[in-house]
Design an enzyme around this catalytic site. Structure first.
Site, PDB file in Angstrom:
ATOM      1  CG  HIS A  12       5.691  -2.960   4.169  1.00  0.00           C
ATOM      2  ND1 HIS A  12       6.231  -4.216   4.253  1.00  0.00           N
ATOM      3  CD2 HIS A  12       4.592  -3.075   3.388  1.00  0.00           C
ATOM      4  CE1 HIS A  12       5.509  -5.058   3.541  1.00  0.00           C
ATOM      5  NE2 HIS A  12       4.503  -4.398   3.004  1.00  0.00           N
ATOM      6  CB  CYS A  44       5.086  -6.475  -4.487  1.00  0.00           C
ATOM      7  SG  CYS A  44       6.140  -7.127  -3.205  1.00  0.00           S
TER       8      CYS A  44
HETATM    9  C1  LIG Z   1      -1.158  -5.338  -4.435  1.00  0.00           C
HETATM   10  C2  LIG Z   1      -0.098  -4.372  -4.004  1.00  0.00           C
HETATM   11  C3  LIG Z   1       1.157  -4.409  -4.593  1.00  0.00           C
HETATM   12  C4  LIG Z   1       2.143  -3.498  -4.202  1.00  0.00           C
HETATM   13  N1  LIG Z   1       3.374  -3.571  -4.799  1.00  0.00           N
HETATM   14  C5  LIG Z   1       4.358  -2.723  -4.425  1.00  0.00           C
HETATM   15  C6  LIG Z   1       5.661  -2.815  -4.998  1.00  0.00           C
HETATM   16  O1  LIG Z   1       5.922  -3.691  -5.842  1.00  0.00           O
HETATM   17  N2  LIG Z   1       6.591  -1.910  -4.622  1.00  0.00           N
HETATM   18  C7  LIG Z   1       6.332  -0.956  -3.689  1.00  0.00           C
HETATM   19  O2  LIG Z   1       7.237  -0.180  -3.338  1.00  0.00           O
HETATM   20  N3  LIG Z   1       5.104  -0.839  -3.113  1.00  0.00           N
HETATM   21  C8  LIG Z   1       4.118  -1.698  -3.475  1.00  0.00           C
HETATM   22  N4  LIG Z   1       2.870  -1.597  -2.917  1.00  0.00           N
HETATM   23  C9  LIG Z   1       2.598  -0.490  -1.984  1.00  0.00           C
HETATM   24  C10 LIG Z   1       2.993  -0.863  -0.551  1.00  0.00           C
HETATM   25  O3  LIG Z   1       2.384  -2.082  -0.182  1.00  0.00           O
HETATM   26  C11 LIG Z   1       2.585   0.229   0.417  1.00  0.00           C
HETATM   27  O4  LIG Z   1       3.203   1.428   0.032  1.00  0.00           O
HETATM   28  C12 LIG Z   1       3.021  -0.172   1.826  1.00  0.00           C
HETATM   29  O5  LIG Z   1       2.197  -1.209   2.279  1.00  0.00           O
HETATM   30  C13 LIG Z   1       2.955   0.977   2.809  1.00  0.00           C
HETATM   31  O6  LIG Z   1       3.346   0.490   4.056  1.00  0.00           O
HETATM   32  P1  LIG Z   1       2.848   1.187   5.412  1.00  0.00           P
HETATM   33  O7  LIG Z   1       3.423   0.388   6.517  1.00  0.00           O
HETATM   34  O8  LIG Z   1       3.108   2.642   5.359  1.00  0.00           O
HETATM   35  O9  LIG Z   1       1.266   1.068   5.376  1.00  0.00           O
HETATM   36  P2  LIG Z   1       0.270  -0.164   5.361  1.00  0.00           P
HETATM   37  O10 LIG Z   1       0.856  -1.297   4.607  1.00  0.00           O
HETATM   38  O11 LIG Z   1      -1.037   0.376   4.920  1.00  0.00           O
HETATM   39  O12 LIG Z   1       0.181  -0.603   6.888  1.00  0.00           O
HETATM   40  C14 LIG Z   1      -0.439   0.184   7.860  1.00  0.00           C
HETATM   41  C15 LIG Z   1      -0.689  -0.657   9.086  1.00  0.00           C
HETATM   42  O13 LIG Z   1      -1.278   0.172  10.080  1.00  0.00           O
HETATM   43  C16 LIG Z   1      -2.315  -0.539  10.730  1.00  0.00           C
HETATM   44  N5  LIG Z   1      -3.253   0.459  11.275  1.00  0.00           N
HETATM   45  C17 LIG Z   1      -3.878   1.452  10.601  1.00  0.00           C
HETATM   46  N6  LIG Z   1      -4.622   2.193  11.442  1.00  0.00           N
HETATM   47  C18 LIG Z   1      -4.464   1.655  12.675  1.00  0.00           C
HETATM   48  C19 LIG Z   1      -4.979   1.975  13.953  1.00  0.00           C
HETATM   49  N7  LIG Z   1      -5.793   3.035  14.151  1.00  0.00           N
HETATM   50  N8  LIG Z   1      -4.629   1.182  15.002  1.00  0.00           N
HETATM   51  C20 LIG Z   1      -3.805   0.121  14.825  1.00  0.00           C
HETATM   52  N9  LIG Z   1      -3.285  -0.215  13.633  1.00  0.00           N
HETATM   53  C21 LIG Z   1      -3.604   0.545  12.569  1.00  0.00           C
HETATM   54  C22 LIG Z   1      -2.908  -1.422   9.647  1.00  0.00           C
HETATM   55  O14 LIG Z   1      -3.576  -2.544  10.205  1.00  0.00           O
HETATM   56  C23 LIG Z   1      -1.662  -1.806   8.836  1.00  0.00           C
HETATM   57  O15 LIG Z   1      -1.094  -3.008   9.283  1.00  0.00           O
HETATM   58  C24 LIG Z   1       1.868  -2.515  -3.244  1.00  0.00           C
HETATM   59  C25 LIG Z   1       0.602  -2.488  -2.636  1.00  0.00           C
HETATM   60  C26 LIG Z   1      -0.357  -3.409  -2.999  1.00  0.00           C
HETATM   61  C27 LIG Z   1      -1.697  -3.387  -2.313  1.00  0.00           C
END
Ligand SMILES: Cc1cc2nc3c(=O)[nH]c(=O)nc-3n(C[C@H](O)[C@H](O)[C@H](O)COP(=O)(O)OP(=O)(O)OC[C@H]3O[C@@H](n4cnc5c(N)ncnc54)[C@H](O)[C@@H]3O)c2cc1C
Ligand SMILES: NC(=O)C1=CN([C@@H]2O[C@H](COP(=O)(O)OP(=O)(O)OC[C@H]3O[C@@H](n4cnc5c(N)ncnc54)[C@H](O)[C@@H]3O)[C@@H](O)[C@H]2O)C=CC1
Length: 446
Positions: A12, A44
């Protein structure tokens, strides 16, 4: 304008950064690496999928390697960044075939997200002990649920994921025990009077609640069979752990300044880390929380998206500051809707605020509206000294979700409880009452 921007992590936060760069800065060479094989899975939707409220996972993705490449990015999936040389500005990667590569950058955006916390307990490696974060995790759980011998599911952690999954497994025909070491569910987001309503909703729908219990071990023979807590033993054919997230900061450990609480990358309002050309966004980074007027960690997709947009503009040379966040959130369980923002009264007091709350309960619509009229409970939390609004919570069978945005803005803009008293709110019987519960709660504040 920087020539080369590298984004590590394309979920995201990373996708928001990539889209912002691709949509607004045509001459930037932007490359992203993600260790996973898919992009933009909306976690979610996992509970809705398990609970059969949506037909499948296809709509849970809103981007892909192809979409982003079509807009001009280079996207390397199933490619992990193993290390970063922050001095020479080079990232070192390994792809699925084991090939090592290195890529230089001018600006780097870390969007490496978070991982579910995994308690170190005996029995964690037994079969059917699951974590839920990635699409693959959800798919595995759904596949296992095809096995009808999985009858009893224990969910450990009664936060947002745990409560949503408890409903989902029950809808899926499983017997559910929901375990938390705290004395209620959702305690990080709501005060007790709201948590108790959710407790009732869960137990009315057959969820067995096991609060104030600490899991000590899992037992079984290959497959998990029992969860043993400090008070009871529960039969379980599947155990789901959802006891919070931990930021993924392996790449910057010891190289970038980190949050004392959990090691998230410390960022300023431009999402810049302690190194000028390195930004951090989403679940791996801190946010500025307007309610506490300080740095905080709040893992939400909403924060991920906004911080991705902010970092992308700053990395491309357009200064953009975050207004901060309030941690606004919502949940809907068998039609019981709860939303909150900022601080609960309990948390405000724990943090040392001289806080008070004003509560009000009323019907959503005018009394003569005989259909689709529901009770609403509201609590507004404020600081008795400064009068600043610190938080709000609402609960109803009615869809009160939009009301929380008002309070989110109020906290961001440091509105006092007194300013809210005569704030102009419209009235139409189809929607609300002339004596609006927001007004009434504010007027009742000491
Ligand atoms: C079941 C569930 C329900 C949720 N519901 C909600 C909701 O209703 N509302 C809401 O606001 N939030 C919700 N969340 C929280 C939300 O999903 C997270 O806050 C969000 O995914 C954060 O996004 P991000 O991109 O920061 O991190 P992440 O989703 O953790 O993505 C990080 C990415 O980085 C990649 N990565 C990590 N390290 C490396 C590396 N060294 N090299 C290459 N790639 C790497 C991973 O593969 C991953 O694709 C929910 C989470 C879950 C699990
Ligand atoms: N609707 C929404 O906005 C949603 C948001 N999310 C976000 O995803 C993140 C992760 O969600 P969750 O994992 O549910 O975290 P959470 O922080 O919401 O809840 C974790 C729960 O686990 C409990 N806990 C902690 N350690 C424990 C232990 N050892 N044994 C038993 N219980 C323990 C805590 O008391 C708490 O109730 C959160 O930031 C959450 O806000 C997740 C799902 C939905």
């Amino acid at each position: 304008m920087p020539k080369k921007i590298i984004v590590i992590g394309a979920n995201h936060a990373g996708t928001a950064a990539l889209n912002t760069i691709l949509d607004n800065y045509k001459d930037v060479d932007v490359t992203a690496f993600d260790a996973n094989s898919n992009i933009s899975f909306l976690g979610c939707g996992m509970a809705l999928w398990i609970g059969g409220q949506i037909s499948g996972p296809d709509g849970l993705f809103y981007s892909s390697k192809e979409i982003l490449e079509g807009k001009g990015a280079k996207i390397y999936m199933e490619t992990s960044v193993n290390s970063v040389d922050f001095d020479s500005k080079v990232v070192y990667t390994k792809d699925a075939a084991g090939k090592d590569c290195e890529y230089p950058y001018d600006k780097l955006i870390l969007a490496t997200g978070s991982t579910p916390v995994g308690p170190q307990l005996p029995g964690m490696s037994l079969e059917n002990v699951q974590f839920v974060k990635l699409y693959q995790n959800a798919a595995e759980v759904i596949e296992k649920l095809g096995d009808t011998s999985i009858k009893k599911v224990a969910v450990v952690g009664a936060g947002y994921i745990g409560v949503e999954l408890a409903e989902a497994f029950q809808r899926n025909g499983r017997e559910v025990t929901l375990i938390d070491c705290a004395d209620t569910c959702l305690s990080a987001y709501y005060d007790d009077m709201f948590c108790k309503r959710m407790e009732k909703q869960l137990s009315d729908h057959g969820i067995h609640l096991a609060f104030e219990e600490k899991v000590e071990r899992l037992e079984g023979n290959e497959k998990v069979e029992k969860v043993v807590t400090d008070k009871h033993t529960y039969d379980a054919d599947m155990v789901i752990f959802c006891v919070g997230f931990r930021p993924n900061t392996k790449l910057g450990n010891g190289q970038l300044k980190q949050f004392h609480n959990n090691g998230a990358y410390l960022t300023d309002l431009m999402q810049q880390t302690s190194r000028p050309d390195v930004y951090a966004v989403g679940d791996c980074a801190t946010v500025y929380n307007n309610a506490i007027e300080d740095t905080d960690y709040i893992a939400l997709a909403t924060n991920a998206v906004r911080s991705g947009i902010i970092a992308a503009h700053n990395a491309c040379g357009t200064e953009l500051k975050s207004p901060g966040v309030q941690g606004s959130n919502g949940i809907s369980i068998w039609g019981l809707n709860m939303v909150s923002t900022g601080l609960s009264l309990e948390r405000a007091k724990k943090l040392g605020f001289d806080a008070a709350a004003t509560d009000y309960e009323d019907w959503q619509k005018a009394g003569f509206m005989e259909k689709d009229n529901y009770k609403v409970v509201i609590r507004i939390v404020y600081d008795k000294k400064t009068r600043r609004i610190l938080g709000a919570q609402l609960c109803s069978d009615y869809d009160i979700s939009m009301a929380i945005h008002l309070f989110s803005m109020a906290i961001q803009e440091k509105v006092t409880i007194d300013k809210l008293k005569l704030f102009d709110l419209f009235f139409l019987p189809h929607f609300n009452q002339p004596y609006n519960y927001i007004t009434m709660a504010a007027l009742n504040a000491e």
